[in-house]
Motif scaffolding. Sequence first.
Motif, PDB file in Angstrom:
ATOM      1  N   ARG A  56      44.429  74.048  24.978  1.00  0.00           N
ATOM      2  CA  ARG A  56      45.804  73.924  25.530  1.00  0.00           C
ATOM      3  C   ARG A  56      46.152  74.366  26.845  1.00  0.00           C
ATOM      4  O   ARG A  56      46.880  73.670  27.579  1.00  0.00           O
ATOM      5  CB  ARG A  56      46.564  74.634  24.528  1.00  0.00           C
ATOM      6  N   TYR A  57      45.383  75.405  27.341  1.00  0.00           N
ATOM      7  CA  TYR A  57      45.716  75.903  28.650  1.00  0.00           C
ATOM      8  C   TYR A  57      44.391  76.279  29.566  1.00  0.00           C
ATOM      9  O   TYR A  57      43.253  76.679  28.546  1.00  0.00           O
ATOM     10  CB  TYR A  57      46.514  77.211  28.578  1.00  0.00           C
ATOM     11  N   THR A  74      44.053  67.750  24.750  1.00  0.00           N
ATOM     12  CA  THR A  74      45.369  68.374  24.190  1.00  0.00           C
ATOM     13  C   THR A  74      45.573  69.296  25.312  1.00  0.00           C
ATOM     14  O   THR A  74      46.644  70.180  25.096  1.00  0.00           O
ATOM     15  CB  THR A  74      44.996  69.095  22.900  1.00  0.00           C
ATOM     16  N   ARG A  76      47.798  71.028  28.288  1.00  0.00           N
ATOM     17  CA  ARG A  76      49.161  71.012  28.558  1.00  0.00           C
ATOM     18  C   ARG A  76      49.352  71.726  30.178  1.00  0.00           C
ATOM     19  O   ARG A  76      50.176  71.298  30.855  1.00  0.00           O
ATOM     20  CB  ARG A  76      49.983  71.915  27.676  1.00  0.00           C
ATOM     21  N   CYS A  77      48.513  72.676  30.200  1.00  0.00           N
ATOM     22  CA  CYS A  77      48.842  73.463  31.687  1.00  0.00           C
ATOM     23  C   CYS A  77      47.669  73.926  32.383  1.00  0.00           C
ATOM     24  O   CYS A  77      46.905  74.635  31.343  1.00  0.00           O
ATOM     25  CB  CYS A  77      49.936  74.284  31.472  1.00  0.00           C
ATOM     26  N   ILE A  99      50.553  66.846  32.428  1.00  0.00           N
ATOM     27  CA  ILE A  99      49.560  68.072  32.214  1.00  0.00           C
ATOM     28  C   ILE A  99      50.409  68.798  33.456  1.00  0.00           C
ATOM     29  O   ILE A  99      50.268  68.456  34.718  1.00  0.00           O
ATOM     30  CB  ILE A  99      48.386  68.068  32.628  1.00  0.00           C
ATOM     31  N   ILE A 315      56.209  76.512  27.218  1.00  0.00           N
ATOM     32  CA  ILE A 315      55.545  75.244  26.693  1.00  0.00           C
ATOM     33  C   ILE A 315      55.109  75.379  25.205  1.00  0.00           C
ATOM     34  O   ILE A 315      55.153  74.116  24.733  1.00  0.00           O
ATOM     35  CB  ILE A 315      54.327  75.129  27.636  1.00  0.00           C
TER      36      ILE A 315
END
Length: 343
Positions: A56-57, A74, A76-77, A99, A315
Amino acid sequence: MSDSALPLVISAPEPRTLDLIFTPEALARFRARYRIVETSPEGVAGLPHDVLAEARYIVGQPPIAPETLERMTTLRCVFNVESNLINNMPYETLFSRGIHVVTTGMVFAEPVAELGLAMALNLARDIVDADLAFRHGKELWGGEGNQAARLLSGTDVGIIGFGDLGRALNRLLSGFRTRTKVFDPWLPPSILVENGVEPASLDTVLSSSDFVFVVASVTSENQGFLGTEAFARMRKGAAFILLSRAGVVDFPALMDAVRSGHIVAASDVFPQEPLAQDHPVRTLPGFLRSAHRAGALDIAFKRMGDMVLEDMDLIDRGLPPMRSKRAERETVSRMRSKPVDKN
């Protein structure tokens, strides 16, 4: 919640470490809330398929090839904890997929601004050389030791660049009642006016300032833009304080301007870091040196971890990051700053 159900974070923060950017308490929260896969920046591409797919990160700024990013379904950041937005990942693809790419570099603004102010005061009052003279029994007492001294208060100040660092510096300078002009081609004049400074051209900032602070990032458009002509336009005896990156300056031209006696200067950054032992700037009179240490305070590093945790929480709840500074599509690919050489 079982460990396997926790959101997955790829941790590759080099040259930072998790112990550097998190307090023990914050690191414990980080490990309790997330499943962390630690690796080197170069090791990210070789992680197992399921790790890349579940991530995710990313905490760090590792090189990410398009084919690696394609497997990170998946993500996100990306939390850049080095502070330089290195051109080592497909930013357009990241942005098109929604993203976030964020940097925690703003934690350095206040510490760097404080050292910049200290440098300006030293150039105005010759503090370091006076101390060295005292140590060798050659001190000059009273007014005799102030022949070249001047005030910072009430003077004309120029700031080149007005991001987080420029604004932090301006807040400190407000107590000195300076008349401050700012050149920043990436900002509309109204933002400068709202911050209590006067928008000005580069030529005006250089030619009308007693102290010039350079806090602009290096971009594809401004490398070496402060050279011989720029220094010649400065007032004789003016102080030039370089705090952002040496890449914006023609460094030999800066040394020539100091060597000639036209200006005095201070810098926390240099063309090569670490600097060669025989580099002539090491012994140049009228030049105050600092080894890229302005922002490297433990309190600043620990603020990074707090920012990362707060933004991850946002997030996770479907909200945008608000503590870290988001990279902008239009400008991120122009950045040319680079980290200090580890060797």
